[in-house]
Write a protein that holds these residues in place. Structure first.
Motif, PDB file in Angstrom:
ATOM      1  N   PRO A   1       0.963  -1.277   0.019  1.00 44.54           N
ATOM      2  CA  PRO A   1       0.085   0.101  -0.124  1.00 44.54           C
ATOM      3  C   PRO A   1       0.814   1.109  -0.079  1.00 44.54           C
ATOM      4  CG  PRO A   1       0.168  -0.952   2.255  1.00 44.54           C
ATOM      5  CD  PRO A   1       0.787  -1.946   1.279  1.00 44.54           C
ATOM      6  N   TRP A   2       0.364   2.250  -0.329  1.00 44.38           N
ATOM      7  CA  TRP A   2       0.845   3.732  -0.297  1.00 44.38           C
ATOM      8  C   TRP A   2       0.071   4.292   0.955  1.00 44.38           C
ATOM      9  CZ3 TRP A   2       4.528   6.343  -3.570  1.00 44.38           C
ATOM     10  CH2 TRP A   2       5.017   5.348  -4.590  1.00 44.38           C
TER      11      TRP A   2
ATOM     12  N   MET B   1     -11.773  -2.793  -4.698  1.00 46.44           N
ATOM     13  CA  MET B   1     -11.446  -2.819  -3.419  1.00 46.44           C
ATOM     14  C   MET B   1     -10.151  -2.814  -3.257  1.00 46.44           C
ATOM     15  SD  MET B   1     -14.477  -5.640  -2.385  1.00 46.44           S
ATOM     16  CE  MET B   1     -13.736  -5.652  -0.524  1.00 46.44           C
ATOM     17  N   ARG B   2      -9.241  -3.564  -3.575  1.00 40.68           N
ATOM     18  CA  ARG B   2      -8.085  -3.757  -3.530  1.00 40.68           C
ATOM     19  C   ARG B   2      -7.226  -2.408  -4.190  1.00 40.68           C
ATOM     20  NH1 ARG B   2      -7.378 -10.088  -5.610  1.00 40.68           N
ATOM     21  NH2 ARG B   2      -6.885 -10.950  -3.770  1.00 40.68           N
ATOM     22  N   ALA B   3      -7.783  -2.035  -4.847  1.00 40.66           N
ATOM     23  CA  ALA B   3      -7.081  -0.689  -5.632  1.00 40.66           C
ATOM     24  C   ALA B   3      -7.318   0.443  -4.481  1.00 40.66           C
ATOM     25  CB  ALA B   3      -7.647  -0.440  -6.829  1.00 40.66           C
ATOM     26  N   SER B   4      -8.465   0.608  -4.047  1.00 39.82           N
ATOM     27  CA  SER B   4      -8.838   1.664  -3.059  1.00 39.82           C
ATOM     28  C   SER B   4      -8.237   1.373  -1.872  1.00 39.82           C
ATOM     29  CB  SER B   4     -10.483   1.343  -2.680  1.00 39.82           C
ATOM     30  OG  SER B   4     -11.187   1.690  -3.704  1.00 39.82           O
ATOM     31  N   LEU B   5      -8.091   0.106  -1.169  1.00 42.49           N
ATOM     32  CA  LEU B   5      -7.143   0.073  -0.082  1.00 42.49           C
ATOM     33  C   LEU B   5      -5.698   0.398  -0.189  1.00 42.49           C
ATOM     34  CD1 LEU B   5      -9.286  -2.868   1.436  1.00 42.49           C
ATOM     35  CD2 LEU B   5      -9.255  -0.666   2.056  1.00 42.49           C
TER      36      LEU B   5
ATOM     37  N   ALA C   1     -14.042   4.408  -0.298  1.00 42.26           N
ATOM     38  CA  ALA C   1     -14.098   3.928  -1.505  1.00 42.26           C
ATOM     39  C   ALA C   1     -14.412   2.523  -1.802  1.00 42.26           C
ATOM     40  CB  ALA C   1     -12.758   4.227  -2.455  1.00 42.26           C
ATOM     41  N   ALA C   2     -13.680   1.561  -0.957  1.00 44.14           N
ATOM     42  CA  ALA C   2     -13.762  -0.063  -1.118  1.00 44.14           C
ATOM     43  C   ALA C   2     -15.342  -0.179  -0.765  1.00 44.14           C
ATOM     44  CB  ALA C   2     -13.018  -0.485  -0.121  1.00 44.14           C
ATOM     45  N   LEU C   3     -16.066   0.512   0.368  1.00 46.61           N
ATOM     46  CA  LEU C   3     -17.287   0.367   0.440  1.00 46.61           C
ATOM     47  C   LEU C   3     -18.390   0.890  -0.596  1.00 46.61           C
ATOM     48  CD1 LEU C   3     -17.563   1.278   4.496  1.00 46.61           C
ATOM     49  CD2 LEU C   3     -17.300  -0.919   3.289  1.00 46.61           C
ATOM     50  N   HIS C   4     -18.057   2.035  -1.155  1.00 46.38           N
ATOM     51  CA  HIS C   4     -18.739   2.569  -2.372  1.00 46.38           C
ATOM     52  C   HIS C   4     -18.713   1.444  -3.372  1.00 46.38           C
ATOM     53  CE1 HIS C   4     -19.430   6.042  -0.407  1.00 46.38           C
ATOM     54  NE2 HIS C   4     -18.311   6.606  -0.683  1.00 46.38           N
TER      55      HIS C   4
END
Length: 426
Positions: free
Chosen positions: A19-20, A381-385, A393-396
């Motif tokens: 992650p960043w 989801m992965r990209a958001s986290l 964003a993952a929830l959206h």
């Protein structure tokens, strides 16, 4: 000291990446890429009151970080302390007429129960300060011998068990800056006036006579009448606040570990000073990334024990609130933002949980034409986290898929693995 039961984390096909995270020290996004093992230290509770939602939000943020690392195939080595000897704990014990040890033990147990209910991954090492008194006192003696510490005469000190009256021992910031690569403010990026104000507000003593610099923090508090004390090479007493975390982190994780985490109220003085102590002890930086969570407010003020405006995890649970809804309410806020808890947020989280259960975990869910790709949702989801733990964003991405997906079982596993929300629980 034992932590709590580790939740089962499903394995999900595909893989994430490092992650960043926002790094407070550089005020920028940096890649938190481990070398072999992700090493994480998050400052723990001072156990004089139960777990409030500010605590929960912090530990959930770094739980999410661990889940991203694990999903990317990294091993994680996580350490956390418990500050079970400190002024606030002793003051609360005195006010309530409870032995400080009993107070600490009861609140740590409640914290464990809350963390397990929320599905938080426990630390590999869960270390009480009272378990490492010898290591802390030896570290203070090492700093003294190296010229990084000095004593300040203490009029109310009493003779310890060895019959010797000691003095308080302070860290010499100027000496550390002259002889190491560390500089005060490296982690916080604050100016001196702000540091002085925060130091006074957060347990420091800038006006203490005899100090070489108003910002020099205490390393060892000489024995006082009626206070707990331990023998040490620098005289009987007890540890200062910042040196405790430095010693535990170095002992359990070593130097240059991947991420130092905690609430934003720990940026200064705690994390600045802990980094300075560690640098003086080891000759190396403490951590590569300094990551901090925002503050949670309630009724117009930051949620805190001193103000008494606490919303307790245990209190919500006793009211019958599903811990998964509490978790979803916290995940709906970006971990770095300051935000306020309201009943509306909890209601929205309960409704979201109901939608997810119906859409992804219900055996009676009706198939639809042209369902969304579960694999595509998981990748969103992965990209958001990965992008600074963007859980909202993952929830959206999940919200947009509640009309139907092609593999609800797969998505249910991913929601559990990445967000820690187990939709299979009854």
């Amino acid at each position: 000291m034992h932590a709590w039961k580790r939740p089962e984390i499903p394995s999900v096909p595909g893989t994430s990446d490092a992650p960043w995270l926002h790094d407070t020290a550089t005020d920028s996004l940096v890649e938190a890429r481990p070398i072999n093992v992700a090493r994480l230290y998050v400052c723990g509770i001072t156990p004089y009151d139960a777990t409030h939602l500010g605590h929960a939000a912090t530990y959930l943020a770094f739980d999410t970080l661990q889940r991203v690392w694990l999903d990317a195939g990294f091993q994680v080595h996580y350490a956390q302390n418990v500050t079970d000897i400190d002024d606030p704990l002793l003051e609360r014990a005195t006010r309530t007429g409870v032995d400080w040890r009993e107070l600490a033990q009861s609140q740590v147990e409640l914290f464990r129960t809350d963390m397990e209910a929320l599905g938080i991954i426990p630390p590999n090492e869960y270390v009480a300060v009272t378990e490492v008194i010898d290591e802390v006192s030896d570290a203070v003696a090492q700093l003294w011998a190296a010229g990084f510490a000095y004593e300040v005469e203490t009029s109310d000190a009493v003779a310890g068990a060895d019959g010797i009256t000691g003095s308080d021992v302070y860290f010499d910031i100027a000496a550390a800056e002259a002889q190491t690569d560390w500089r005060l403010g490296d982690e916080s990026n604050l100016n001196r006036d702000t540091m002085l104000a925060l130091f006074a507000e957060r347990g420091g003593d800038p006006d203490r006579a005899g100090k070489r610099d108003a910002l020099d923090p205490m390393l060892w508090r000489a024995a006082r009448d009626g206070e707990p004390q331990w023998p040490s090479p620098v005289g009987a007493g007890r540890p200062g606040w910042h040196i405790e975390c430095s010693v535990i982190a170095l002992k359990e994780l070593g130097t240059d570990f991947t991420v130092q985490g905690g609430g934003s109220d720990l940026v200064f003085p705690h994390h600045d000073m802990s980094a300075g102590h560690a640098s003086a002890l080891s000759g190396h930086p403490l951590a590569g990334v300094y990551s901090h969570t925002g503050m949670v407010a309630y009724q117009g003020e930051k949620m805190s024990k001193s103000l008494g405006n606490l919303v307790l995890v245990s209190g919500l649970r006793s009211q019958g609130v599903d811990p998964r809804a509490i978790r979803l309410a916290l995940l709906a806020q970006h971990y770095r933002t300051d935000w306020a808890w309201t009943d509306t947020l909890l209601s929205a989280a309960e409704q979201r949980l109901a939608r997810y259960l119906a859409a992804f975990a219900s055996a009676s869910a009706s198939p639809i034409a042209n369902p969304a790709s579960s694999t595509a949702v998981i990748e969103m989801m992965r990209a958001s986290l990965r992008a600074d733990l963007n859980s909202p964003a993952a929830l959206h991405a999940l919200d947009a898929a509640t009309s139907g997906v092609d593999d609800p079982e797969l998505l249910t596993d991913a929601i559990d693995a990445l967000l820690g929300v187990n939709l299979r629980e009854s």
